[in-house]
Design an enzyme around this catalytic site. Structure first.
Site, PDB file in Angstrom:
ATOM      1  N   ASP A   1       0.833  -1.220   0.000  1.00 46.87           N
ATOM      2  CA  ASP A   1       0.000   0.000   0.000  1.00 46.87           C
ATOM      3  C   ASP A   1       0.868   1.271   0.000  1.00 46.87           C
ATOM      4  O   ASP A   1       0.366   2.366   0.251  1.00 46.87           O
ATOM      5  CB  ASP A   1      -0.958  -0.003   1.203  1.00 46.87           C
ATOM      6  CG  ASP A   1      -0.221   0.032   2.541  1.00 46.87           C
ATOM      7  OD1 ASP A   1       1.037   0.037   2.558  1.00 46.87           O
ATOM      8  OD2 ASP A   1      -0.901   0.061   3.583  1.00 46.87           O
TER       9      ASP A   1
ATOM     10  N   HIS B   1       3.377   1.926   2.065  1.00 47.96           N
ATOM     11  CA  HIS B   1       3.900   2.383   3.363  1.00 47.96           C
ATOM     12  C   HIS B   1       5.418   2.234   3.458  1.00 47.96           C
ATOM     13  O   HIS B   1       6.015   1.366   2.827  1.00 47.96           O
ATOM     14  CB  HIS B   1       3.187   1.718   4.542  1.00 47.96           C
ATOM     15  CG  HIS B   1       3.502   0.287   4.806  1.00 47.96           C
ATOM     16  ND1 HIS B   1       2.543  -0.658   5.073  1.00 47.96           N
ATOM     17  CD2 HIS B   1       4.694  -0.388   4.881  1.00 47.96           C
ATOM     18  CE1 HIS B   1       3.118  -1.818   5.296  1.00 47.96           C
ATOM     19  NE2 HIS B   1       4.419  -1.693   5.183  1.00 47.96           N
TER      20      HIS B   1
ATOM     21  N   GLU C   1       1.195   4.202   7.199  1.00 46.19           N
ATOM     22  CA  GLU C   1       0.143   3.728   6.310  1.00 46.19           C
ATOM     23  C   GLU C   1      -0.466   4.887   5.521  1.00 46.19           C
ATOM     24  O   GLU C   1      -0.217   6.057   5.850  1.00 46.19           O
ATOM     25  CB  GLU C   1      -0.936   3.044   7.156  1.00 46.19           C
ATOM     26  CG  GLU C   1      -0.449   1.807   7.900  1.00 46.19           C
ATOM     27  CD  GLU C   1      -0.242   0.598   6.989  1.00 46.19           C
ATOM     28  OE1 GLU C   1       0.094   0.770   5.801  1.00 46.19           O
ATOM     29  OE2 GLU C   1      -0.417  -0.537   7.476  1.00 46.19           O
TER      30      GLU C   1
HETATM   31  C1  GLP Z   1       6.384  -4.289   7.147  1.00 46.86           C
HETATM   32  C2  GLP Z   1       7.410  -3.277   7.663  1.00 46.86           C
HETATM   33  C3  GLP Z   1       7.955  -2.412   6.550  1.00 46.86           C
HETATM   34  C4  GLP Z   1       8.325  -3.266   5.350  1.00 46.86           C
HETATM   35  C5  GLP Z   1       7.100  -3.974   4.834  1.00 46.86           C
HETATM   36  C6  GLP Z   1       7.346  -4.812   3.592  1.00 46.86           C
HETATM   37  O1  GLP Z   1       5.103  -3.815   7.125  1.00 46.86           O
HETATM   38  N1  GLP Z   1       6.881  -2.452   8.680  1.00 46.86           N
HETATM   39  O2  GLP Z   1       9.072  -1.679   7.038  1.00 46.86           O
HETATM   40  O3  GLP Z   1       8.895  -2.471   4.352  1.00 46.86           O
HETATM   41  O4  GLP Z   1       6.651  -4.840   5.879  1.00 46.86           O
HETATM   42  O5  GLP Z   1       7.686  -6.122   3.940  1.00 46.86           O
HETATM   43  P1  GLP Z   1       8.288  -7.184   2.947  1.00 46.86           P
HETATM   44  O6  GLP Z   1       9.676  -6.742   2.697  1.00 46.86           O
HETATM   45  O7  GLP Z   1       8.242  -8.469   3.716  1.00 46.86           O
HETATM   46  O8  GLP Z   1       7.446  -7.186   1.750  1.00 46.86           O
END
Ligand code: GLP
Length: 261
Positions: free
Chosen positions: A136, A138, A143
């Site tokens: 999304d 973030h 968010e």
């Molecule tokens: C979580 C963390 C983020 C991270 C995101 C993506 O929500 N708070 O900092 O960037 O996950 O995760 P992934 O790398 O597992 O797709």
């Protein structure tokens, strides 16, 4: 924003680790901003390799993690404290006193958030901030709708994020609803930022961040306001970029470009 597109996840990991290692080599007491999630795992693996094989020294380095789930104790395997210990800290020569991860169990969040911000400032600010990106858009747990000037605070997770992160928990209901996260404003104060993205499920968020309007709808788009941000993307994550050809052209012409600093 510099957009670097690599063939594979491994290439993304090695190239981004090189940036972090260079910061540490130039400034042994560098302050790193660190991220969790599956994306930076390869980067951490490469930093561990550089530590073991090439003597990359973390003894004077300080770290500040972006975020933590509210309610999870540091010894909970799903906590970001645990993740960082298992995937990086226990493998390098970092002084535990220099490691900072937001607390998910403090009894005074406003005071803790203020302390965390003060502590970053006290250490001289973040030299290089590592980021992943949520589907999304973030960064940290900022968010959609997060103020682009926000500081470290409590943030309610988006249903999309809860769904995305449910894979790390036994059941989706176990994913905490609240998080504590550095703000977008906190992140933007880092000297340098590297954002990593891997996989087609990130392609929309990446395109919104790089080519969309600067908007709280996609927190990562705020990085367009930051003068030293590099995105390291694999092919799939770059799949929806409309100006892809130009980004590749810039990289191709880079060796001949005049010095900028
Ligand atoms: C979580 C963390 C983020 C991270 C995101 C993506 O929500 N708070 O900092 O960037 O996950 O995760 P992934 O790398 O597992 O797709």
């Amino acid at each position: 924003m510099e957009v670097v597109i690599k063939k594979t996840y491994e290439d993304v990991s090695v190239a981004s680790a090189r940036v972090v290692a260079e910061v540490i080599n130039n400034k042994p007491d560098a302050v790193l901003g660190l991220a969790t999630g599956s994306t930076p795992l390869g980067l951490y693996k490469e930093l561990i390799r550089l530590h073991h094989e090439e003597g990359l020294d973390f003894s004077h380095v300080s770290t500040f993690n972006l975020d933590e789930y509210v309610g999870l104790k540091p010894d909970n395997p799903q906590s970001y404290h645990y993740f960082m210990h298992e995937n990086l800290f226990k493998h390098i020569n970092i002084d535990p006193q220099n490691v900072h991860v937001p607390s998910g169990t403090t009894n005074n969040y406003p005071a803790f958030c203020e302390w965390y911000e003060d502590r970053i400032e006290e250490r001289g600010g973040i030299d290089v901030q590592v980021l992943g990106i949520g589907s999304d858009g973030h960064i940290g747990f900022n968010e959609p709708g997060s103020s682009l000037g926000s500081r470290t605070r409590i943030k309610t997770l988006n249903k999309q994020t809860i769904e995305d992160n449910a894979r790390f928990f036994d059941k989706p209901e176990d994913v905490p609803v609240y998080s504590i996260t550095m703000g977008v404003g906190t992140i933007l104060e880092a000297e340098r930022i590297v954002l990593l993205a891997n996989g087609a499920n990130k392609a929309r968020a990446v395109a919104d961040a790089v080519e969309g309007p600067v908007s709280a709808r996609c927190a990562a788009s705020a990085l367009q306001m930051h003068p030293e941000t590099t995105l390291f993307l694999n092919e799939d994550a770059a799949g929806k970029l409309e100006m892809r050809e130009y980004y590749d052209w810039i990289q191709e012409k880079k060796p001949g470009a005049p010095e900028t600093a």
